[in-house]
Scaffold this motif. Structure first.
Motif, PDB file in Angstrom:
ATOM      1  N   UNK A  62       0.836  -1.200   0.000  1.00  0.00           N
ATOM      2  CA  UNK A  62       0.000   0.000   0.000  1.00  0.00           C
ATOM      3  C   UNK A  62       0.873   1.254   0.000  1.00  0.00           C
ATOM      4  N   UNK A  63       0.285   2.361  -0.380  1.00  0.00           N
ATOM      5  CA  UNK A  63       1.018   3.618  -0.463  1.00  0.00           C
ATOM      6  C   UNK A  63       1.601   4.081   0.855  1.00  0.00           C
ATOM      7  N   UNK A  64       0.848   3.912   1.948  1.00  0.00           N
ATOM      8  CA  UNK A  64       1.371   4.360   3.235  1.00  0.00           C
ATOM      9  C   UNK A  64       2.592   3.569   3.671  1.00  0.00           C
ATOM     10  N   UNK A  65       2.696   2.311   3.279  1.00  0.00           N
ATOM     11  CA  UNK A  65       3.864   1.495   3.608  1.00  0.00           C
ATOM     12  C   UNK A  65       4.979   1.735   2.588  1.00  0.00           C
ATOM     13  N   UNK A  66       4.633   1.865   1.317  1.00  0.00           N
ATOM     14  CA  UNK A  66       5.645   2.134   0.288  1.00  0.00           C
ATOM     15  C   UNK A  66       6.335   3.467   0.553  1.00  0.00           C
ATOM     16  N   UNK A  67       5.619   4.410   1.117  1.00  0.00           N
ATOM     17  CA  UNK A  67       6.215   5.693   1.500  1.00  0.00           C
ATOM     18  C   UNK A  67       7.353   5.474   2.499  1.00  0.00           C
ATOM     19  N   UNK A  68       7.145   4.593   3.465  1.00  0.00           N
ATOM     20  CA  UNK A  68       8.208   4.272   4.423  1.00  0.00           C
ATOM     21  C   UNK A  68       9.398   3.608   3.729  1.00  0.00           C
ATOM     22  N   UNK A  69       9.108   2.727   2.791  1.00  0.00           N
ATOM     23  CA  UNK A  69      10.183   2.033   2.079  1.00  0.00           C
ATOM     24  C   UNK A  69      11.011   3.023   1.269  1.00  0.00           C
ATOM     25  N   UNK A  70      10.368   3.958   0.628  1.00  0.00           N
ATOM     26  CA  UNK A  70      11.082   4.975  -0.143  1.00  0.00           C
ATOM     27  C   UNK A  70      11.943   5.836   0.789  1.00  0.00           C
ATOM     28  N   UNK A  71      11.384   6.226   1.924  1.00  0.00           N
ATOM     29  CA  UNK A  71      12.146   7.002   2.913  1.00  0.00           C
ATOM     30  C   UNK A  71      13.374   6.222   3.381  1.00  0.00           C
ATOM     31  N   UNK A  72      13.175   4.947   3.674  1.00  0.00           N
ATOM     32  CA  UNK A  72      14.275   4.083   4.106  1.00  0.00           C
ATOM     33  C   UNK A  72      15.340   3.992   3.008  1.00  0.00           C
ATOM     34  N   UNK A  73      14.924   3.763   1.783  1.00  0.00           N
ATOM     35  CA  UNK A  73      15.865   3.598   0.666  1.00  0.00           C
ATOM     36  C   UNK A  73      16.693   4.864   0.446  1.00  0.00           C
ATOM     37  N   UNK A  74      16.052   6.018   0.521  1.00  0.00           N
ATOM     38  CA  UNK A  74      16.769   7.286   0.326  1.00  0.00           C
ATOM     39  C   UNK A  74      17.847   7.463   1.389  1.00  0.00           C
ATOM     40  N   UNK A  75      17.543   7.106   2.626  1.00  0.00           N
ATOM     41  CA  UNK A  75      18.539   7.210   3.686  1.00  0.00           C
ATOM     42  C   UNK A  75      19.605   6.134   3.549  1.00  0.00           C
ATOM     43  N   UNK A  76      19.188   4.936   3.179  1.00  0.00           N
ATOM     44  CA  UNK A  76      20.113   3.799   3.118  1.00  0.00           C
ATOM     45  C   UNK A  76      21.253   4.039   2.129  1.00  0.00           C
ATOM     46  N   UNK A  77      20.965   4.682   0.994  1.00  0.00           N
ATOM     47  CA  UNK A  77      22.052   4.933   0.032  1.00  0.00           C
ATOM     48  C   UNK A  77      23.006   6.005   0.542  1.00  0.00           C
ATOM     49  N   UNK A 105      12.204   3.318  12.616  1.00  0.00           N
ATOM     50  CA  UNK A 105      11.405   2.137  12.931  1.00  0.00           C
ATOM     51  C   UNK A 105      10.444   2.412  14.087  1.00  0.00           C
ATOM     52  N   UNK A 106      10.803   3.324  14.982  1.00  0.00           N
ATOM     53  CA  UNK A 106       9.880   3.725  16.051  1.00  0.00           C
ATOM     54  C   UNK A 106       8.679   4.454  15.459  1.00  0.00           C
ATOM     55  N   UNK A 107       8.922   5.281  14.454  1.00  0.00           N
ATOM     56  CA  UNK A 107       7.827   6.005  13.792  1.00  0.00           C
ATOM     57  C   UNK A 107       6.892   5.014  13.098  1.00  0.00           C
ATOM     58  N   UNK A 108       7.450   4.023  12.413  1.00  0.00           N
ATOM     59  CA  UNK A 108       6.635   2.993  11.758  1.00  0.00           C
ATOM     60  C   UNK A 108       5.782   2.265  12.803  1.00  0.00           C
ATOM     61  N   UNK A 109       6.411   1.892  13.919  1.00  0.00           N
ATOM     62  CA  UNK A 109       5.714   1.194  15.002  1.00  0.00           C
ATOM     63  C   UNK A 109       4.596   2.072  15.578  1.00  0.00           C
ATOM     64  N   UNK A 110       4.905   3.325  15.837  1.00  0.00           N
ATOM     65  CA  UNK A 110       3.909   4.244  16.409  1.00  0.00           C
ATOM     66  C   UNK A 110       2.722   4.441  15.470  1.00  0.00           C
ATOM     67  N   UNK A 114       4.030  -1.634  11.523  1.00  0.00           N
ATOM     68  CA  UNK A 114       5.192  -2.502  11.625  1.00  0.00           C
ATOM     69  C   UNK A 114       4.999  -3.834  10.902  1.00  0.00           C
ATOM     70  N   UNK A 115       3.872  -4.501  11.108  1.00  0.00           N
ATOM     71  CA  UNK A 115       3.672  -5.799  10.463  1.00  0.00           C
ATOM     72  C   UNK A 115       3.494  -5.652   8.957  1.00  0.00           C
ATOM     73  N   UNK A 116       2.871  -4.562   8.510  1.00  0.00           N
ATOM     74  CA  UNK A 116       2.757  -4.331   7.075  1.00  0.00           C
ATOM     75  C   UNK A 116       4.142  -4.088   6.471  1.00  0.00           C
ATOM     76  N   UNK A 117       5.016  -3.408   7.235  1.00  0.00           N
ATOM     77  CA  UNK A 117       6.375  -3.169   6.752  1.00  0.00           C
ATOM     78  C   UNK A 117       7.162  -4.472   6.675  1.00  0.00           C
ATOM     79  N   UNK A 118       6.987  -5.352   7.658  1.00  0.00           N
ATOM     80  CA  UNK A 118       7.647  -6.666   7.623  1.00  0.00           C
ATOM     81  C   UNK A 118       7.229  -7.402   6.350  1.00  0.00           C
TER      82      UNK A 118
END
Length: 175
Positions: A62-77, A105-110, A114-118
């Motif tokens: 979903x978009x709300x979870x993909x948004x987290x993945x994009x945020x993570x990817x931008x930081x990860x590089x 990850x605390x923001x995702x949990x809050x 979290x389970x959708x991200x897993x």
């Protein structure tokens, strides 16, 4: 085969609810799923048009979870996450990974995602993100009772006696 696509070019990721996210190919390739899709397209692409923006449908996220993945990817590089050592040396995420990742990850949990991200990290084959999300699950449940764990994650109440018996029968090998 065409020349390799410039990793700073953008690709558009489209979630299952049609939200669009622009991300560089370099950022997108932290996902083995996306990397394979891009590499297949590079091999199959007969056009000379390198300015074409690629779009990739991420059908199980979903978009709300993909948004987290994009945020993570931008930081990860910019700063790859430190490897999570096992066994865990602490029950505090911020003592195991860098501050940005602990806050992320605390923001995702809050947000209750979290389970959708897993699930999404597993589907998209992003091992480091999957490890981070599982780390959060592990540190959250450590030392908690079954009742507390159900409450924390909003799980259904106790199993019926019949359900418990069936699970015990199916998993005798665990004992």
């Amino acid at each position: 085969m065409n020349e390799e696509i410039d990793d700073n070019r953008e690709v558009t990721l489209i979630s299952n609810d049609c939200q669009q996210f622009n991300i560089t190919i370099k950022e997108a390739k932290i996902s083995k799923l996306i990397r394979e899709i891009i590499e297949e397209e590079e091999e199959d692409d007969d056009s000379d048009c390198e300015d074409e923006v690629k779009t990739i449908n991420i059908i199980k996220v979903s978009g709300d979870v993909l948004q987290y993945i994009v945020e993570y990817a931008k930081n990860y590089v910019l700063e790859a996450m430190d490897e999570i050592e096992s066994p865990l040396k602490s029950v505090k995420v911020d003592e195991i990974v860098q501050p940005w990742y602990a806050e992320f990850i605390q923001k995702v949990y809050a947000d209750g995602k979290l389970f959708q991200l897993v699930t999404a990290a597993n589907y998209m084959n992003i091992q480091e993100l999957l490890q981070l999300a599982c780390l959060k699950v592990a540190t959250t449940i450590k030392g908690k009772s079954q009742e507390q764990i159900r409450e924390i994650f909003g799980l259904s109440p106790e199993l019926t006696a019949e359900e418990r018996k069936q699970i015990e029968e199916e998993n005798k090998w665990v004992r």
